[in-house]
Scaffold this motif. Structure first.
Motif, PDB file in Angstrom:
ATOM      1  N   VAL A   1     -15.585  30.226 -69.071  1.00  0.00           N
ATOM      2  CA  VAL A   1     -15.437  30.329 -67.605  1.00  0.00           C
ATOM      3  C   VAL A   1     -15.269  31.907 -66.989  1.00  0.00           C
ATOM      4  CG1 VAL A   1     -13.619  29.876 -65.853  1.00  0.00           C
ATOM      5  CG2 VAL A   1     -14.070  28.324 -67.609  1.00  0.00           C
ATOM      6  N   LYS A   2     -14.786  32.635 -67.764  1.00  0.00           N
ATOM      7  CA  LYS A   2     -14.542  34.027 -67.381  1.00  0.00           C
ATOM      8  C   LYS A   2     -15.883  34.739 -67.333  1.00  0.00           C
ATOM      9  CE  LYS A   2      -9.923  34.946 -68.043  1.00  0.00           C
ATOM     10  NZ  LYS A   2      -8.776  35.855 -68.537  1.00  0.00           N
ATOM     11  N   ARG A   3     -16.768  34.579 -68.265  1.00  0.00           N
ATOM     12  CA  ARG A   3     -18.162  34.770 -68.236  1.00  0.00           C
ATOM     13  C   ARG A   3     -18.959  34.551 -66.938  1.00  0.00           C
ATOM     14  NH1 ARG A   3     -22.830  32.852 -72.459  1.00  0.00           N
ATOM     15  NH2 ARG A   3     -24.352  34.347 -72.025  1.00  0.00           N
ATOM     16  N   PHE A   4     -18.712  33.593 -66.477  1.00  0.00           N
ATOM     17  CA  PHE A   4     -19.538  33.138 -65.330  1.00  0.00           C
ATOM     18  C   PHE A   4     -18.781  33.356 -63.905  1.00  0.00           C
ATOM     19  CE2 PHE A   4     -21.491  30.823 -68.546  1.00  0.00           C
ATOM     20  CZ  PHE A   4     -22.806  31.288 -68.486  1.00  0.00           C
ATOM     21  N   LEU A   5     -17.455  33.610 -63.917  1.00  0.00           N
ATOM     22  CA  LEU A   5     -16.511  33.390 -62.662  1.00  0.00           C
ATOM     23  C   LEU A   5     -15.968  34.769 -62.814  1.00  0.00           C
ATOM     24  CD1 LEU A   5     -15.203  29.942 -62.294  1.00  0.00           C
ATOM     25  CD2 LEU A   5     -17.143  30.842 -60.948  1.00  0.00           C
ATOM     26  N   THR A   6     -15.688  35.281 -61.607  1.00  0.00           N
ATOM     27  CA  THR A   6     -14.903  36.513 -61.459  1.00  0.00           C
ATOM     28  C   THR A   6     -13.265  36.067 -61.232  1.00  0.00           C
ATOM     29  OG1 THR A   6     -14.844  36.777 -59.007  1.00  0.00           O
ATOM     30  CG2 THR A   6     -16.767  37.818 -60.147  1.00  0.00           C
ATOM     31  N   GLU A   7     -12.425  37.027 -61.541  1.00  0.00           N
ATOM     32  CA  GLU A   7     -10.947  36.849 -61.173  1.00  0.00           C
ATOM     33  C   GLU A   7     -10.856  36.318 -59.995  1.00  0.00           C
ATOM     34  OE1 GLU A   7      -8.236  36.755 -63.507  1.00  0.00           O
ATOM     35  OE2 GLU A   7      -9.658  37.066 -65.016  1.00  0.00           O
ATOM     36  N   GLU A   8     -11.494  36.800 -58.861  1.00  0.00           N
ATOM     37  CA  GLU A   8     -11.097  36.480 -57.557  1.00  0.00           C
ATOM     38  C   GLU A   8     -11.836  35.070 -57.371  1.00  0.00           C
ATOM     39  OE1 GLU A   8     -12.852  39.534 -58.122  1.00  0.00           O
ATOM     40  OE2 GLU A   8     -11.262  40.748 -57.921  1.00  0.00           O
ATOM     41  N   GLU A   9     -12.680  34.585 -57.950  1.00  0.00           N
ATOM     42  CA  GLU A   9     -13.429  33.235 -57.924  1.00  0.00           C
ATOM     43  C   GLU A   9     -12.578  32.373 -58.553  1.00  0.00           C
ATOM     44  OE1 GLU A   9     -18.165  33.940 -57.738  1.00  0.00           O
ATOM     45  OE2 GLU A   9     -17.089  34.265 -59.691  1.00  0.00           O
ATOM     46  N   ILE A  10     -11.760  32.776 -59.543  1.00  0.00           N
ATOM     47  CA  ILE A  10     -10.824  31.644 -60.503  1.00  0.00           C
ATOM     48  C   ILE A  10      -9.736  31.727 -59.560  1.00  0.00           C
ATOM     49  CG2 ILE A  10      -9.508  31.734 -62.454  1.00  0.00           C
ATOM     50  CD1 ILE A  10     -11.844  32.943 -64.151  1.00  0.00           C
ATOM     51  N   ASP A  11      -9.195  32.874 -59.042  1.00  0.00           N
ATOM     52  CA  ASP A  11      -8.046  32.640 -58.135  1.00  0.00           C
ATOM     53  C   ASP A  11      -8.416  31.970 -57.059  1.00  0.00           C
ATOM     54  OD1 ASP A  11      -6.486  34.432 -59.876  1.00  0.00           O
ATOM     55  OD2 ASP A  11      -7.008  36.202 -58.579  1.00  0.00           O
ATOM     56  N   LYS A  12      -9.433  31.695 -56.314  1.00  0.00           N
ATOM     57  CA  LYS A  12      -9.821  30.955 -55.315  1.00  0.00           C
ATOM     58  C   LYS A  12      -9.832  29.520 -55.405  1.00  0.00           C
ATOM     59  CE  LYS A  12     -13.003  30.270 -51.566  1.00  0.00           C
ATOM     60  NZ  LYS A  12     -12.577  28.804 -51.623  1.00  0.00           N
ATOM     61  N   MET A  13     -10.324  29.210 -56.871  1.00  0.00           N
ATOM     62  CA  MET A  13     -10.521  27.910 -57.385  1.00  0.00           C
ATOM     63  C   MET A  13      -8.896  27.279 -57.688  1.00  0.00           C
ATOM     64  SD  MET A  13     -12.025  26.573 -61.110  1.00  0.00           S
ATOM     65  CE  MET A  13     -10.833  27.726 -62.082  1.00  0.00           C
ATOM     66  N   HIS A  14      -8.206  28.234 -58.008  1.00  0.00           N
ATOM     67  CA  HIS A  14      -6.644  27.765 -58.458  1.00  0.00           C
ATOM     68  C   HIS A  14      -5.971  27.362 -56.873  1.00  0.00           C
ATOM     69  CE1 HIS A  14      -6.163  28.118 -62.411  1.00  0.00           C
ATOM     70  NE2 HIS A  14      -6.405  29.464 -62.532  1.00  0.00           N
ATOM     71  N   LEU A  15      -6.411  28.296 -55.877  1.00  0.00           N
ATOM     72  CA  LEU A  15      -5.753  28.116 -54.700  1.00  0.00           C
ATOM     73  C   LEU A  15      -6.327  26.947 -53.930  1.00  0.00           C
ATOM     74  CD1 LEU A  15      -3.797  28.998 -52.523  1.00  0.00           C
ATOM     75  CD2 LEU A  15      -5.608  30.469 -51.443  1.00  0.00           C
ATOM     76  N   ASP A  16      -7.477  26.620 -54.106  1.00  0.00           N
ATOM     77  CA  ASP A  16      -8.263  25.537 -53.509  1.00  0.00           C
ATOM     78  C   ASP A  16      -7.426  24.330 -53.970  1.00  0.00           C
ATOM     79  OD1 ASP A  16      -9.403  26.963 -51.793  1.00  0.00           O
ATOM     80  OD2 ASP A  16     -11.595  27.030 -52.930  1.00  0.00           O
ATOM     81  N   LYS A  17      -7.600  24.104 -55.373  1.00  0.00           N
ATOM     82  CA  LYS A  17      -7.072  22.967 -56.120  1.00  0.00           C
ATOM     83  C   LYS A  17      -5.547  22.826 -55.803  1.00  0.00           C
ATOM     84  CE  LYS A  17     -10.485  22.595 -59.819  1.00  0.00           C
ATOM     85  NZ  LYS A  17     -10.938  21.126 -60.110  1.00  0.00           N
ATOM     86  N   GLY A  18      -5.104  23.760 -56.089  1.00  0.00           N
ATOM     87  CA  GLY A  18      -3.350  23.730 -55.554  1.00  0.00           C
ATOM     88  C   GLY A  18      -3.015  23.359 -54.392  1.00  0.00           C
ATOM     89  N   THR A  19      -3.645  23.665 -53.362  1.00  0.00           N
ATOM     90  CA  THR A  19      -3.648  23.404 -52.062  1.00  0.00           C
ATOM     91  C   THR A  19      -4.000  21.686 -51.818  1.00  0.00           C
ATOM     92  OG1 THR A  19      -4.110  25.443 -51.271  1.00  0.00           O
ATOM     93  CG2 THR A  19      -4.335  23.912 -49.776  1.00  0.00           C
ATOM     94  N   ALA A  20      -5.224  21.260 -52.389  1.00  0.00           N
ATOM     95  CA  ALA A  20      -5.457  20.032 -52.464  1.00  0.00           C
ATOM     96  C   ALA A  20      -4.310  19.162 -53.096  1.00  0.00           C
ATOM     97  CB  ALA A  20      -6.605  19.684 -53.115  1.00  0.00           C
ATOM     98  N   HIS A  21      -3.677  19.633 -54.000  1.00  0.00           N
ATOM     99  CA  HIS A  21      -2.734  18.527 -54.825  1.00  0.00           C
ATOM    100  C   HIS A  21      -1.328  18.907 -53.829  1.00  0.00           C
ATOM    101  CE1 HIS A  21      -4.691  18.843 -58.906  1.00  0.00           C
ATOM    102  NE2 HIS A  21      -5.137  17.885 -58.225  1.00  0.00           N
ATOM    103  N   LEU A  22      -1.198  19.767 -52.930  1.00  0.00           N
ATOM    104  CA  LEU A  22      -0.334  19.659 -52.105  1.00  0.00           C
ATOM    105  C   LEU A  22      -0.136  18.805 -51.091  1.00  0.00           C
ATOM    106  CD1 LEU A  22       0.739  23.491 -52.211  1.00  0.00           C
ATOM    107  CD2 LEU A  22       2.395  21.753 -53.059  1.00  0.00           C
TER     108      LEU A  22
END
Length: 141
Positions: free
Chosen positions: A47-68
């Motif tokens: 995953v880290k090979r294709f996504l930056t830390e910022e993209e991973i953080d945004k993915m976490h935020l988007d999925k977390g927000t959806a679960h909330l």
């Protein structure tokens, strides 16, 4: 005023925990409610090979927000004021850290999380939270 932490993951059990908290508070006493969604960190090199830390953080935020979303809708319908948080880390430990940081009086959470494996027996996250917590933990089935 009592302060509650309600960890949610978008599951039916998490919704039941939110409904239980709404019934407990019942609008008769002021309460501070914190919803929390905790995401597992992404450590896979694939995953880290294709996504930056910022993209991973945004993915976490988007999925977390959806679960909330469902928990937020329940609290909105109940007219309760709350704050919502998305964190990344080991789930049980992060729940305890956030409860401590926010000065929570209690944790209210579902007995099971998302996924088939977690539904086979009482959630290992719930058991770990009980073991680590220094404040009351209410499990909602």
């Amino acid at each position: 005023m009592l302060t509650f932490l309600i960890p949610v993951d978008g599951s039916e059990y998490a919704e039941r925990a939110v409904k239980h908290a709404i019934r407990l508070i019942g609008g008769t006493q002021p309460a501070e409610i914190h919803l929390l969604n905790v995401r597992y960190p992404v450590d896979a090199w694939e995953v880290k090979r294709f996504l930056t830390e910022e993209e991973i953080d945004k993915m976490h935020l988007d999925k977390g927000t959806a679960h909330l979303q469902s928990a937020r809708a329940l609290l909105d319908a109940g007219g309760l004021i709350y704050s919502a948080h998305v964190e990344t880390g080991p789930i049980a430990e992060t729940i305890i850290e956030r409860a401590t940081d926010l000065g929570c009086d209690a944790i209210i959470m579902g007995t099971h999380g998302r996924g088939m494996l977690s539904n086979l027996l009482m959630g290992s996250i719930a058991i770990k939270v009980i073991a680590l917590a220094q404040i009351p933990v209410t499990l909602v089935k």
